[in-house]
Design a protein around this motif. Structure first.
Motif, PDB file in Angstrom:
ATOM      1  N   MET A  72      -6.408  17.080   6.086  1.00 49.87           N
ATOM      2  CA  MET A  72      -5.405  16.472   5.255  1.00 49.87           C
ATOM      3  C   MET A  72      -6.051  16.072   3.931  1.00 49.87           C
ATOM      4  SD  MET A  72      -2.999  13.185   6.011  1.00 49.87           S
ATOM      5  CE  MET A  72      -2.002  13.810   7.306  1.00 49.87           C
ATOM      6  N   SER A  73      -5.352  16.290   2.867  1.00 47.87           N
ATOM      7  CA  SER A  73      -5.903  16.034   1.549  1.00 47.87           C
ATOM      8  C   SER A  73      -5.302  14.776   0.932  1.00 47.87           C
ATOM      9  CB  SER A  73      -5.600  17.231   0.647  1.00 47.87           C
ATOM     10  OG  SER A  73      -6.004  16.956  -0.663  1.00 47.87           O
ATOM     11  N   ASP A  74      -6.077  14.125   0.109  1.00 47.49           N
ATOM     12  CA  ASP A  74      -5.549  12.962  -0.603  1.00 47.49           C
ATOM     13  C   ASP A  74      -5.305  13.282  -2.079  1.00 47.49           C
ATOM     14  OD1 ASP A  74      -8.123  13.129  -1.465  1.00 47.49           O
ATOM     15  OD2 ASP A  74      -8.582  11.014  -1.199  1.00 47.49           O
ATOM     16  N   GLU A  75      -5.226  14.550  -2.410  1.00 51.38           N
ATOM     17  CA  GLU A  75      -5.027  14.938  -3.797  1.00 51.38           C
ATOM     18  C   GLU A  75      -3.665  14.529  -4.336  1.00 51.38           C
ATOM     19  OE1 GLU A  75      -5.839  19.094  -4.075  1.00 51.38           O
ATOM     20  OE2 GLU A  75      -7.909  18.842  -3.448  1.00 51.38           O
ATOM     21  N   SER A  76      -2.681  14.358  -3.461  1.00 52.96           N
ATOM     22  CA  SER A  76      -1.344  13.979  -3.914  1.00 52.96           C
ATOM     23  C   SER A  76      -1.198  12.476  -4.117  1.00 52.96           C
ATOM     24  CB  SER A  76      -0.293  14.460  -2.915  1.00 52.96           C
ATOM     25  OG  SER A  76      -0.504  13.833  -1.664  1.00 52.96           O
ATOM     26  N   ARG A  77      -2.223  11.707  -3.756  1.00 57.64           N
ATOM     27  CA  ARG A  77      -2.175  10.259  -3.941  1.00 57.64           C
ATOM     28  C   ARG A  77      -2.383   9.887  -5.402  1.00 57.64           C
ATOM     29  NH1 ARG A  77      -6.263   7.589   0.083  1.00 57.64           N
ATOM     30  NH2 ARG A  77      -4.740   6.641   1.434  1.00 57.64           N
ATOM     31  N   THR A  78      -1.790   8.787  -5.790  1.00 56.50           N
ATOM     32  CA  THR A  78      -2.002   8.287  -7.149  1.00 56.50           C
ATOM     33  C   THR A  78      -3.138   7.270  -7.137  1.00 56.50           C
ATOM     34  OG1 THR A  78      -0.359   6.561  -6.820  1.00 56.50           O
ATOM     35  CG2 THR A  78       0.404   8.626  -7.794  1.00 56.50           C
ATOM     36  N   ALA A  79      -3.786   7.110  -8.244  1.00 54.50           N
ATOM     37  CA  ALA A  79      -4.868   6.138  -8.359  1.00 54.50           C
ATOM     38  C   ALA A  79      -4.286   4.734  -8.425  1.00 54.50           C
ATOM     39  CB  ALA A  79      -5.690   6.420  -9.611  1.00 54.50           C
ATOM     40  N   LEU A  80      -5.071   3.755  -7.991  1.00 57.84           N
ATOM     41  CA  LEU A  80      -4.630   2.370  -8.092  1.00 57.84           C
ATOM     42  C   LEU A  80      -4.545   1.970  -9.559  1.00 57.84           C
ATOM     43  CD1 LEU A  80      -6.791   0.702  -5.320  1.00 57.84           C
ATOM     44  CD2 LEU A  80      -4.355   1.184  -5.246  1.00 57.84           C
ATOM     45  N   ASN A  81      -3.487   1.249  -9.897  1.00 59.66           N
ATOM     46  CA  ASN A  81      -3.309   0.803 -11.281  1.00 59.66           C
ATOM     47  C   ASN A  81      -4.015  -0.509 -11.563  1.00 59.66           C
ATOM     48  OD1 ASN A  81      -1.778   3.023 -11.869  1.00 59.66           O
ATOM     49  ND2 ASN A  81       0.149   2.025 -11.351  1.00 59.66           N
ATOM     50  N   GLY A  82      -4.385  -1.229 -10.523  1.00 56.63           N
ATOM     51  CA  GLY A  82      -5.047  -2.513 -10.716  1.00 56.63           C
ATOM     52  C   GLY A  82      -5.838  -2.878  -9.474  1.00 56.63           C
ATOM     53  N   PRO A  83      -6.472  -4.016  -9.508  1.00 58.04           N
ATOM     54  CA  PRO A  83      -7.264  -4.428  -8.350  1.00 58.04           C
ATOM     55  C   PRO A  83      -6.361  -4.764  -7.164  1.00 58.04           C
ATOM     56  CG  PRO A  83      -7.172  -6.189  -9.952  1.00 58.04           C
ATOM     57  CD  PRO A  83      -6.517  -4.991 -10.574  1.00 58.04           C
ATOM     58  N   THR A  84      -6.893  -4.610  -5.962  1.00 58.84           N
ATOM     59  CA  THR A  84      -6.138  -4.996  -4.781  1.00 58.84           C
ATOM     60  C   THR A  84      -6.106  -6.513  -4.684  1.00 58.84           C
ATOM     61  OG1 THR A  84      -8.116  -4.873  -3.430  1.00 58.84           O
ATOM     62  CG2 THR A  84      -6.737  -2.894  -3.543  1.00 58.84           C
ATOM     63  N   LYS A  85      -5.121  -7.034  -3.978  1.00 52.73           N
ATOM     64  CA  LYS A  85      -4.968  -8.481  -3.848  1.00 52.73           C
ATOM     65  C   LYS A  85      -5.594  -8.952  -2.536  1.00 52.73           C
ATOM     66  CE  LYS A  85      -0.719  -8.625  -6.460  1.00 52.73           C
ATOM     67  NZ  LYS A  85       0.710  -8.936  -6.449  1.00 52.73           N
ATOM     68  N   LEU A  86      -6.188 -10.126  -2.565  1.00 50.51           N
ATOM     69  CA  LEU A  86      -6.762 -10.739  -1.389  1.00 50.51           C
ATOM     70  C   LEU A  86      -5.708 -11.644  -0.766  1.00 50.51           C
ATOM     71  CD1 LEU A  86      -9.216 -11.440   0.423  1.00 50.51           C
ATOM     72  CD2 LEU A  86      -9.720 -13.265  -1.182  1.00 50.51           C
ATOM     73  N   TYR A  87      -5.409 -11.436   0.497  1.00 53.98           N
ATOM     74  CA  TYR A  87      -4.448 -12.272   1.200  1.00 53.98           C
ATOM     75  C   TYR A  87      -5.214 -13.263   2.062  1.00 53.98           C
ATOM     76  CZ  TYR A  87      -1.022  -8.878  -0.295  1.00 53.98           C
ATOM     77  OH  TYR A  87      -0.231  -8.074  -1.057  1.00 53.98           O
ATOM     78  N   ILE A  88      -4.980 -14.534   1.822  1.00 60.94           N
ATOM     79  CA  ILE A  88      -5.639 -15.589   2.574  1.00 60.94           C
ATOM     80  C   ILE A  88      -4.810 -15.873   3.824  1.00 60.94           C
ATOM     81  CG2 ILE A  88      -6.438 -17.985   2.538  1.00 60.94           C
ATOM     82  CD1 ILE A  88      -7.914 -16.162   0.571  1.00 60.94           C
ATOM     83  N   HIS A  89      -5.424 -15.799   4.981  1.00 64.51           N
ATOM     84  CA  HIS A  89      -4.710 -16.131   6.204  1.00 64.51           C
ATOM     85  C   HIS A  89      -5.594 -16.993   7.089  1.00 64.51           C
ATOM     86  CE1 HIS A  89      -6.932 -12.602   7.687  1.00 64.51           C
ATOM     87  NE2 HIS A  89      -6.398 -11.946   6.696  1.00 64.51           N
ATOM     88  N   TRP A  90      -5.032 -18.118   7.511  1.00 63.42           N
ATOM     89  CA  TRP A  90      -5.731 -19.066   8.350  1.00 63.42           C
ATOM     90  C   TRP A  90      -5.282 -18.895   9.796  1.00 63.42           C
ATOM     91  CZ3 TRP A  90      -9.570 -20.943   5.718  1.00 63.42           C
ATOM     92  CH2 TRP A  90      -9.442 -21.102   4.340  1.00 63.42           C
ATOM     93  N   CYS A  91      -5.979 -19.514  10.718  1.00 69.33           N
ATOM     94  CA  CYS A  91      -5.631 -19.464  12.137  1.00 69.33           C
ATOM     95  C   CYS A  91      -4.199 -19.959  12.333  1.00 69.33           C
ATOM     96  CB  CYS A  91      -6.605 -20.327  12.934  1.00 69.33           C
ATOM     97  SG  CYS A  91      -6.333 -20.274  14.720  1.00 69.33           S
ATOM     98  N   SER A  92      -3.446 -19.290  13.222  1.00 70.29           N
ATOM     99  CA  SER A  92      -2.041 -19.636  13.467  1.00 70.29           C
ATOM    100  C   SER A  92      -1.860 -20.938  14.234  1.00 70.29           C
ATOM    101  CB  SER A  92      -1.358 -18.512  14.249  1.00 70.29           C
ATOM    102  OG  SER A  92      -1.279 -17.352  13.476  1.00 70.29           O
ATOM    103  N   ILE A  93      -2.919 -21.455  14.831  1.00 69.90           N
ATOM    104  CA  ILE A  93      -2.833 -22.726  15.553  1.00 69.90           C
ATOM    105  C   ILE A  93      -2.753 -23.845  14.507  1.00 69.90           C
ATOM    106  CG2 ILE A  93      -3.968 -24.258  17.208  1.00 69.90           C
ATOM    107  CD1 ILE A  93      -3.046 -21.517  18.362  1.00 69.90           C
ATOM    108  N   PRO A  94      -1.683 -24.652  14.522  1.00 69.02           N
ATOM    109  CA  PRO A  94      -1.475 -25.649  13.455  1.00 69.02           C
ATOM    110  C   PRO A  94      -2.622 -26.627  13.244  1.00 69.02           C
ATOM    111  CG  PRO A  94       0.491 -25.454  14.801  1.00 69.02           C
ATOM    112  CD  PRO A  94      -0.584 -24.642  15.476  1.00 69.02           C
ATOM    113  N   SER A  95      -3.295 -27.048  14.312  1.00 69.43           N
ATOM    114  CA  SER A  95      -4.364 -28.042  14.156  1.00 69.43           C
ATOM    115  C   SER A  95      -5.699 -27.418  13.749  1.00 69.43           C
ATOM    116  CB  SER A  95      -4.528 -28.820  15.460  1.00 69.43           C
ATOM    117  OG  SER A  95      -4.890 -27.928  16.505  1.00 69.43           O
ATOM    118  N   CYS A  96      -5.790 -26.091  13.730  1.00 70.41           N
ATOM    119  CA  CYS A  96      -7.045 -25.404  13.411  1.00 70.41           C
ATOM    120  C   CYS A  96      -7.100 -25.069  11.924  1.00 70.41           C
ATOM    121  CB  CYS A  96      -7.166 -24.128  14.242  1.00 70.41           C
ATOM    122  SG  CYS A  96      -8.734 -23.283  14.013  1.00 70.41           S
ATOM    123  N   ARG A  97      -8.253 -25.280  11.308  1.00 66.61           N
ATOM    124  CA  ARG A  97      -8.410 -24.989   9.880  1.00 66.61           C
ATOM    125  C   ARG A  97      -9.426 -23.880   9.652  1.00 66.61           C
ATOM    126  NH1 ARG A  97      -4.761 -25.364   7.163  1.00 66.61           N
ATOM    127  NH2 ARG A  97      -6.042 -25.424   5.319  1.00 66.61           N
TER     128      ARG A  97
END
Length: 67
Positions: A1-26
């Motif tokens: 499979m080729s990636d030649e049909s993909r477009t280049a990224l126009n900007g930097p990727t974003k960092l998604y911050i995700h914390w533990c789903s347990i409410p009391s955990c940080r």
């Protein structure tokens, strides 16, 4: 499979911050998944519900040694 049909990224990727789903955990939620931003399922290693069973891991190690 080729990636030649993909477009280049126009900007930097974003960092998604995700914390533990347990409410009391940080702790950083580095294990899990998220279907969307509105439905996070991220856990720290201590609270991660899908981690391998300790006994099963030890049994697999013993089985490897016995081979």
């Amino acid at each position: 499979m080729s990636d030649e049909s993909r477009t280049a990224l126009n900007g930097p990727t974003k960092l998604y911050i995700h914390w533990c789903s347990i409410p009391s955990c940080r702790e950083w939620g580095g294990f899990g998944f998220s279907n969307s931003r509105g439905e996070p399922h991220w856990w720290c290693w201590e609270h991660y519900p899908h981690k391998p069973n300790q006994a099963r891991s030890e049994a697999a190690e013993i089985a490897e040694v016995l081979r």
